[in-house]
Scaffold this motif. Structure first.
Motif, PDB file in Angstrom:
ATOM      1  N   SER A 133       0.818  -1.225   0.000  1.00 45.17           N
ATOM      2  CA  SER A 133       0.000   0.000   0.000  1.00 45.17           C
ATOM      3  C   SER A 133       0.840   1.258   0.000  1.00 45.17           C
ATOM      4  O   SER A 133       0.316   2.356  -0.171  1.00 45.17           O
ATOM      5  CB  SER A 133      -0.904   0.010   1.220  1.00 45.17           C
ATOM      6  N   LEU A 134       2.091   1.123   0.172  1.00 41.50           N
ATOM      7  CA  LEU A 134       3.026   2.244   0.248  1.00 41.50           C
ATOM      8  C   LEU A 134       2.848   3.070   1.525  1.00 41.50           C
ATOM      9  O   LEU A 134       3.634   3.974   1.755  1.00 41.50           O
ATOM     10  CB  LEU A 134       2.889   3.166  -0.967  1.00 41.50           C
ATOM     11  N   LEU A 135       1.855   2.734   2.320  1.00 42.81           N
ATOM     12  CA  LEU A 135       1.624   3.511   3.552  1.00 42.81           C
ATOM     13  C   LEU A 135       2.095   2.689   4.730  1.00 42.81           C
ATOM     14  O   LEU A 135       1.663   1.561   4.950  1.00 42.81           O
ATOM     15  CB  LEU A 135       0.165   3.877   3.719  1.00 42.81           C
ATOM     16  N   VAL A 136       2.957   3.277   5.489  1.00 42.15           N
ATOM     17  CA  VAL A 136       3.497   2.619   6.673  1.00 42.15           C
ATOM     18  C   VAL A 136       3.345   3.590   7.831  1.00 42.15           C
ATOM     19  O   VAL A 136       3.794   4.734   7.765  1.00 42.15           O
ATOM     20  CB  VAL A 136       4.960   2.216   6.482  1.00 42.15           C
ATOM     21  N   CYS A 137       2.745   3.101   8.887  1.00 41.07           N
ATOM     22  CA  CYS A 137       2.586   3.940  10.085  1.00 41.07           C
ATOM     23  C   CYS A 137       3.418   3.343  11.209  1.00 41.07           C
ATOM     24  O   CYS A 137       4.073   2.309  11.047  1.00 41.07           O
ATOM     25  CB  CYS A 137       1.100   4.031  10.492  1.00 41.07           C
ATOM     26  N   GLY A 138       3.269   3.970  12.379  1.00 36.84           N
ATOM     27  CA  GLY A 138       3.940   3.469  13.568  1.00 36.84           C
ATOM     28  C   GLY A 138       5.433   3.466  13.422  1.00 36.84           C
ATOM     29  O   GLY A 138       6.094   2.452  13.691  1.00 36.84           O
ATOM     30  N   ASN A 139       5.965   4.594  12.937  1.00 39.45           N
ATOM     31  CA  ASN A 139       7.412   4.716  12.762  1.00 39.45           C
ATOM     32  C   ASN A 139       7.983   3.663  11.803  1.00 39.45           C
ATOM     33  O   ASN A 139       9.097   3.160  11.959  1.00 39.45           O
ATOM     34  CB  ASN A 139       8.136   4.647  14.093  1.00 39.45           C
ATOM     35  N   GLY A 140       7.110   3.333  10.835  1.00 42.56           N
ATOM     36  CA  GLY A 140       7.563   2.455   9.775  1.00 42.56           C
ATOM     37  C   GLY A 140       7.411   1.002  10.045  1.00 42.56           C
ATOM     38  O   GLY A 140       7.870   0.174   9.254  1.00 42.56           O
ATOM     39  N   ASN A 141       6.768   0.657  11.158  1.00 45.17           N
ATOM     40  CA  ASN A 141       6.639  -0.756  11.445  1.00 45.17           C
ATOM     41  C   ASN A 141       5.215  -1.281  11.278  1.00 45.17           C
ATOM     42  O   ASN A 141       4.921  -2.414  11.648  1.00 45.17           O
ATOM     43  CB  ASN A 141       7.136  -1.076  12.844  1.00 45.17           C
TER      44      ASN A 141
END
Length: 288
Positions: A264-272
Motif C-alpha cells: 500500500s506504500l503507507l506505513v505507520c507506527g514509525n515504519g513498522n
C-alpha cells in the motif's frame, strides 16, 4: 733193347761238365730218357715256370708248374644316385607359398600364392605374405589393433603400434565419465561437473572426480525476498540482509515492514505498521 746213339753222347758231355764244375742245360732231352732233367721255360704272361721231369726206365713224365701272375681289369657299371621321386606324392607336401612336382625323378619346387596375405594375428601392424615361395613378414599400417583404452587413438607407424591420447570429451564407459587428455575421468576442471542448487556450494574437480565445496564467505546469493538487500554466503549458507522498515521494496512498489513488503506504500507506527489501501496514519501513527 735198342739204345739211342744220342744218349751216350749227352751223358758224356754231362760228365765232363761236372768234372769242370759247370752246369749243362739239358735242352732237347727226349721224353723217356733215364735220369733227372731240369728245364726252364718262359710263360706267355711274363712269369717264370719251372718244371721238373723225372724218368724212370722210360716211364711217363710228371710236370709241376709254378705260380703264374696275370693282371685283369674288372668292369663296373656306374648308374648314378637313385631317383628322388617317381610321382608327386613322393615329394614334400604343398605349402602355403609353394608347390612340389616330380619332374624327371627330381622334386621341383614352384612358388605359389605370390603376394597373397597369409593368416596372421590381427592388429599387430604386420602382415605375412608369400614372396618367391617363402613366407615373409612385412609392415602393414592398416592392420590396426586396439589397446582397449577408449581415451587413446589406435594406429600404426612403420609396423609399430601407436596409441596417443585422444577422444577428449567422449564418454568412456562409466556414467558421468569422459576422456580428458587420455584419461577416463569425471572432469578435468570444475566447469565440467554438475553445479549445486545452493549458491553457497560450488562444484570442485579433484583428481578427476567431481565434488562440492563451500563458496567463499561474502559471495552474493539471492534469497528471493524483495525486502532484503543482496544476501551473502557465510560458511556455506546464504545469509539475508533485510531492509529497514519503511524502505522501498525491491520492485519499487510498497514499503518494507519487518522484512516484508507493504504493497500500500503507507506505513505507520514509525515504519513498522503496514496500512491497507485508502488508510492514513493518525497522530498516534496508527492506520485509520
Amino acid at each position: 733193347m735198342r739204345t739211342s746213339p744220342v744218349l751216350p753222347a749227352i751223358v758224356a758231355a754231362a760228365t765232363i761238365a761236372l768234372v769242370h764244375g759247370c752246369t749243362l742245360p739239358l735242352t732237347g732231352l727226349p721224353v723217356g730218357a733215364g735220369g733227372d732233367a731240369a728245364a726252364s721255360a718262359t710263360s706267355a704272361g711274363g712269369g717264370t715256370s719251372t718244371a721238373a721231369a723225372t724218368t724212370s726206365g722210360g716211364g711217363s713224365m710228371t710236370t709241376t708248374s709254378g705260380p703264374t701272375t696275370a693282371s685283369a681289369t674288372a668292369s663296373s657299371s656306374s648308374t648314378g644316385a637313385p631317383p628322388e621321386c617317381s610321382t608327386k606324392p613322393d615329394c614334400p607336401a604343398d605349402g602355403s607359398c609353394s608347390t612340389y612336382d616330380c619332374v624327371g625323378g627330381t622334386c621341383m619346387q614352384s612358388p605359389a600364392n605370390e603376394g597373397v596375405k597369409i593368416s596372421d594375428p590381427d592388429g599387430n601392424c604386420l602382415k605375412t605374405v608369400c614372396v618367391g615361395g617363402e613366407l615373409k613378414i612385412q609392415t602393414d599400417d592398416m592392420d590396426v589393433g586396439s589397446d582397449g583404452d577408449p581415451c587413446t587413438v589406435d594406429g600404426c607407424s612403420n609396423g609399430a603400434a601407436t596409441h596417443p591420447p585422444g577422444n577428449d570429451g567422449d564418454s568412456c564407459g562409466a556414467p558421468g565419465k569422459h576422456c580428458f587428455s587420455g584419461q577416463c575421468l569425471e572432469c578435468a576442471d570444475p566447469t565440467q561437473c554438475p553445479q549445486a542448487a545452493n549458491a553457497c556450494t560450488v562444484a570442485t574437480c579433484d583428481s578427476g572426480l567431481c565434488g562440492f565445496g563451500l563458496a567463499p564467505d561474502g559471495t552474493s546469493c539471492a534469497n528471493g525476498n524483495a525486502c532484503n538487500d543482496p544476501s551473502t554466503c557465510a560458511a556455506g549458507a546464504c545469509v539475508p540482509h533485510p531492509k529497514s522498515n519503511g524502505g522501498s521494496c525491491a520492485s519499487g512498489f510498497g514499503k518494507c515492514v519487518d522484512g516484508g513488503c507493504c504493497a500500500s506504500l503507507l506505513v505507520c507506527g514509525n515504519g513498522n505498521t503496514c496500512c491497507n489501501f485508502g488508510q492514513t496514519c493518525n497522530p498516534g501513527q496508527q492506520c485509520k
